[in-house]
Design a protein around this motif. Structure first.
Motif, short mmCIF file in Angstrom:
data_model
loop_
_atom_site.label_atom_id
_atom_site.label_comp_id
_atom_site.label_asym_id
_atom_site.label_seq_id
_atom_site.Cartn_x
_atom_site.Cartn_y
_atom_site.Cartn_z
N LEU A 26 83.01 1.32 -38.85
CA LEU A 26 83.31 0.52 -40.14
C LEU A 26 82.59 1.30 -41.17
O LEU A 26 82.05 2.44 -41.26
N THR A 27 83.22 0.91 -42.45
CA THR A 27 82.97 1.64 -43.66
C THR A 27 81.45 1.19 -44.20
O THR A 27 80.82 0.22 -44.00
N ALA A 28 81.02 2.24 -44.98
CA ALA A 28 79.65 1.93 -45.74
C ALA A 28 79.72 0.64 -46.54
O ALA A 28 78.99 -0.32 -46.57
N ALA A 29 80.93 0.36 -46.99
CA ALA A 29 81.28 -0.83 -48.04
C ALA A 29 81.13 -2.14 -47.07
O ALA A 29 80.55 -3.22 -47.52
N GLU A 30 81.77 -1.97 -46.14
CA GLU A 30 81.81 -3.12 -45.08
C GLU A 30 80.36 -3.56 -44.57
O GLU A 30 79.84 -4.54 -44.41
N LEU A 31 79.61 -2.34 -44.24
CA LEU A 31 78.43 -2.80 -43.84
C LEU A 31 77.34 -3.23 -45.15
O LEU A 31 76.60 -4.33 -44.75
N ARG A 32 77.42 -2.83 -46.30
CA ARG A 32 76.96 -3.55 -47.15
C ARG A 32 77.30 -4.71 -47.38
O ARG A 32 76.43 -5.67 -47.98
N ALA A 33 78.66 -5.10 -47.09
CA ALA A 33 79.01 -6.60 -47.34
C ALA A 33 78.10 -7.50 -46.38
O ALA A 33 78.05 -8.57 -46.52
N GLN A 34 77.73 -7.02 -45.39
CA GLN A 34 76.90 -7.79 -44.33
C GLN A 34 75.59 -8.31 -44.86
O GLN A 34 74.82 -9.07 -44.21
N VAL A 35 75.12 -7.64 -45.68
CA VAL A 35 73.86 -8.14 -46.47
C VAL A 35 74.00 -9.44 -46.98
O VAL A 35 73.09 -10.24 -46.64
N THR A 36 75.27 -9.81 -47.40
CA THR A 36 75.39 -11.15 -47.98
C THR A 36 75.80 -12.28 -46.74
O THR A 36 75.88 -13.24 -46.87
N GLY A 37 76.56 -11.48 -45.74
CA GLY A 37 77.02 -12.59 -44.72
C GLY A 37 76.66 -11.84 -43.30
O GLY A 37 77.46 -11.09 -42.79
N ARG A 38 75.35 -11.89 -42.94
CA ARG A 38 74.96 -11.17 -41.76
C ARG A 38 75.56 -11.76 -40.39
O ARG A 38 75.95 -12.95 -40.37
N ARG A 39 75.64 -11.00 -39.48
CA ARG A 39 76.34 -11.30 -38.09
C ARG A 39 75.08 -12.28 -37.20
O ARG A 39 74.12 -11.76 -36.98
N LEU A 40 75.35 -13.55 -37.03
CA LEU A 40 74.46 -14.16 -36.27
C LEU A 40 74.11 -13.73 -35.10
O LEU A 40 73.03 -14.09 -34.27
N ALA B 17 74.92 10.49 -42.39
CA ALA B 17 73.87 10.38 -41.40
C ALA B 17 74.36 9.51 -39.96
O ALA B 17 73.74 9.61 -38.87
N TRP B 18 75.45 8.85 -40.32
CA TRP B 18 76.00 7.95 -39.23
C TRP B 18 75.92 8.89 -37.83
O TRP B 18 75.46 8.25 -36.82
N LYS B 19 76.63 10.15 -37.56
CA LYS B 19 76.79 10.71 -36.45
C LYS B 19 75.54 11.16 -35.85
O LYS B 19 75.27 10.98 -34.64
N ARG B 20 74.67 11.75 -36.66
CA ARG B 20 73.47 11.90 -35.95
C ARG B 20 72.61 10.84 -35.47
O ARG B 20 72.15 10.80 -34.58
N GLU B 33 77.63 1.87 -26.93
CA GLU B 33 78.07 0.45 -27.63
C GLU B 33 76.47 0.13 -28.30
O GLU B 33 76.82 -0.20 -29.32
N GLN B 34 75.70 0.16 -27.29
CA GLN B 34 74.40 -0.25 -27.92
C GLN B 34 73.80 0.70 -29.29
O GLN B 34 73.34 0.47 -30.04
N ALA B 35 74.22 1.85 -28.67
CA ALA B 35 73.83 3.02 -30.04
C ALA B 35 74.37 2.54 -31.00
O ALA B 35 74.09 2.69 -32.23
N GLN B 36 75.73 2.23 -30.96
CA GLN B 36 76.69 1.99 -32.12
C GLN B 36 76.10 0.66 -32.82
O GLN B 36 75.95 0.52 -33.96
N ASP B 37 75.84 -0.20 -32.24
CA ASP B 37 75.15 -1.63 -32.72
C ASP B 37 73.80 -1.38 -33.48
O ASP B 37 73.62 -1.56 -34.69
N LEU B 38 72.99 -0.49 -32.84
CA LEU B 38 71.54 -0.29 -33.25
C LEU B 38 71.53 0.70 -34.58
O LEU B 38 70.79 0.40 -35.36
N THR B 39 72.30 1.44 -34.38
CA THR B 39 72.64 2.33 -35.59
C THR B 39 73.25 1.61 -36.97
O THR B 39 72.83 1.94 -38.11
N GLN B 40 74.18 0.72 -36.57
CA GLN B 40 74.50 -0.34 -37.79
C GLN B 40 73.41 -1.09 -38.42
O GLN B 40 73.39 -1.16 -39.62
N GLU B 41 72.58 -1.46 -37.22
CA GLU B 41 71.51 -2.28 -37.74
C GLU B 41 70.66 -1.51 -38.52
O GLU B 41 69.92 -1.93 -39.84
N ALA B 42 70.13 -0.28 -38.02
CA ALA B 42 69.06 0.54 -38.89
C ALA B 42 69.74 1.00 -40.47
O ALA B 42 69.01 0.85 -41.34
N LEU B 43 71.37 1.10 -40.35
CA LEU B 43 71.69 1.46 -41.80
C LEU B 43 71.73 0.38 -42.75
O LEU B 43 71.52 0.38 -43.89
#
Lengths: 306, 164
Positions: A26-40, B17-20, B33-43
């Motif tokens: 996902l893009t950084a912008a999509e990630l930022r968007a999740q701050v207003t709409g978190r995945r349950l 930073a994502w890749k590292r 898959e779990q690595a991807q999810d947790l990285t997303q959560e951390a970021l």
């Protein structure tokens, strides 16, 4: 015998290389968007139950106090109200807000560049032959349309990576589609409304993040109706002539012409009465409901003559 | 509608930073898959605190700590799953990766982090000690013990590839 230091180090480093994924899903912008709409899905189940119970308790307490005092509880839709200088537009049961300076086009034809930004709603039923169009890097556009049929995010030969997010209470499937240049479209699909929101350009997520369930305060997009007017005598034939369309709510009358048996009109969503005319023949009154942002095909009006 | 300066800086940080980070999560979890999810959560957490951590000398260090803690927390959850489930979930990764990840799980979280930081990321003992806020001697002792445990598992796999 594995040498402790070298063997383990090379094993971990091999794993680090294997674990690198060159592109984030996902893009950084999509990630930022999740701050207003978190995945349950990330929220602990027990926490959800506890918070839900607490919310019910709080609502119950507020409701009982409000009813006692004769006031209604404060609205919780404040966060979906347009910002100052922005206007909400709705269709398909959802709304998005855009700056007032944006151009809003219903059922667009060829792509249009507008420096300030463009919101398009609906899809034209008329085929357009448009010149090849590459949006300028400075352009920002958002389109809202109805998707009929299968979930567009999960069909296709190679279904892309789709994430599910929550935006103002709506479940949204999101993906990013690269255009081979530096540009990429962000696509949000709202399964509950079969609505697709597509954004392209810098800062477009600021607009997309205003997505919410439509309210009466939003400017509802008009809808289109096309229909046929035929005369049945010894055989059925198309009629050219006037068609009277009356808005059932405002009683406002639209004068429309049928040409070779085909007529069309646009109007705000709601109920309409359509009366065809074919000389001395009797034409039944047709009731049509116009839906915001949609192209409706009305049943044929069949006038009876001698 | 231009993005804010904060958004621009975060987007650049994310892209860099994502890749590292995901690779580190893979070492600690043994699941892409779990690595991807947790990285997303951390970021995501990094973005929430971006106003503060963007002022740090090393925002990635902050995010890395969050990510490692998330990975270690995920061990507890997966311990509730059956061994059979774990194996089926990691069926697409090489056996020795699975062994390293399993060995990491047997270590105390802070020791697994020390091993990853030193042997994986190439940090010095002093740097690891600074990051984990323990004396250098402690780090050396942890590294020695952790390597022995990981090496034992890899050696067992070498002797009998059907072991596990």
């Amino acid at each position: 015998m594995i040498d402790n230091e070298d063997g383990v180090r090379s094993g971990i480093q091999d794993m680090l290389r294997a674990g690198e994924q060159p592109r984030a899903p996902l893009t950084a912008a999509e990630l930022r968007a999740q701050v207003t709409g978190r995945r349950l899905s990330r929220v602990d189940g027990k926490l959800v139950v506890t918070l839900a119970a607490a919310a019910v308790l709080i609502v119950a307490v507020f409701a009982s106090q409000s009813f006692r005092s004769g006031n209604h509880p404060a609205s919780t839709s404040g966060s979906t109200s347009p910002k100052p200088g922005w206007v909400a537009h709705s269709a398909y049961g959802v709304q998005v807000s855009v700056p007032k300076s944006w151009k809003v086009i219903y059922f667009p034809g060829c792509p249009l560049y507008q420096r300030s930004g463009v919101l398009t709603i609906g899809v034209s039923v008329v085929p357009f032959f448009c010149p090849a169009y590459i949006p300028p890097a400075s352009s920002t556009s958002v389109s809202l349309s109805l998707t009929i049929g299968a979930d567009p995010m999960t069909t296709g030969l190679h279904p892309p990576t789709v994430r599910t997010i929550r935006v103002h209470g709506l479940t949204v499937e999101t993906q990013t589609v690269s255009h081979g240049t530096n540009q990429a479209s962000t696509i949000w699909y709202v399964p509950s409304r079969s609505a697709t929101l597509t954004g392209l350009g810098r800062g477009v997520l600021q607009v997309m993040q205003t997505l919410s369930v439509a309210t009466s305060r939003a400017a509802a997009a008009p809808g289109n109706v096309t229909g046929s007017l035929d005369l049945e005598t010894l055989q059925q034939q198309p009629v050219s002539g006037p068609v009277t369309v009356t808005d059932s709510r405002t009683r406002k009358v639209l004068a429309v012409d049928a040409v070779n048996g085909q007529y069309s009109f646009s109007g705000p969503p709601g109920a309409y009465a359509v009366q065809g005319h074919a000389g001395s023949a009797t034409c039944p009154l047709l009731a049509v409901t116009v839906r915001s942002g949609e192209n409706i095909t009305a049943p044929t009006i069949l006038c009876q003559g001698l | 509608m231009p993005q804010s300066e904060d958004e621009d800086r975060f987007d650049a940080f994310f892209a860099d930073a994502w890749k590292r980070l995901q690779a580190q999560a893979y070492v600690l979890t043994g699941s892409k898959e779990q690595a991807q999810d947790l990285t997303q959560e951390a970021l995501l957490r990094a973005w929430k605190h971006w106003a503060k951590i963007s002022e740090y000398d090393d925002p990635e260090g902050w995010t890395r700590r969050v990510l490692h803690n998330l990975c270690i927390q995920s061990w507890k959850k997966s311990q509730r799953s059956t061994v059979k489930h774990q194996r089926s979930a990691s069926i697409d990764i090489p056996d020795h990766h699975g062994e390293i990840a399993q060995a990491m799980r047997t270590l105390p979280g802070v020791q697994a982090r020390a091993l990853l930081l030193h042997d994986g990321l190439g940090m010095t003992v002093a740097e690891v000690a600074g990051e984990l806020r323990v004396p250098e001697g402690t780090v050396k002792s942890w590294l020695s013990r952790s390597r022995r445990i990981v090496a034992d598992r890899l050696e067992r796999l070498d002797r009998d590839p059907t072991w596990r």
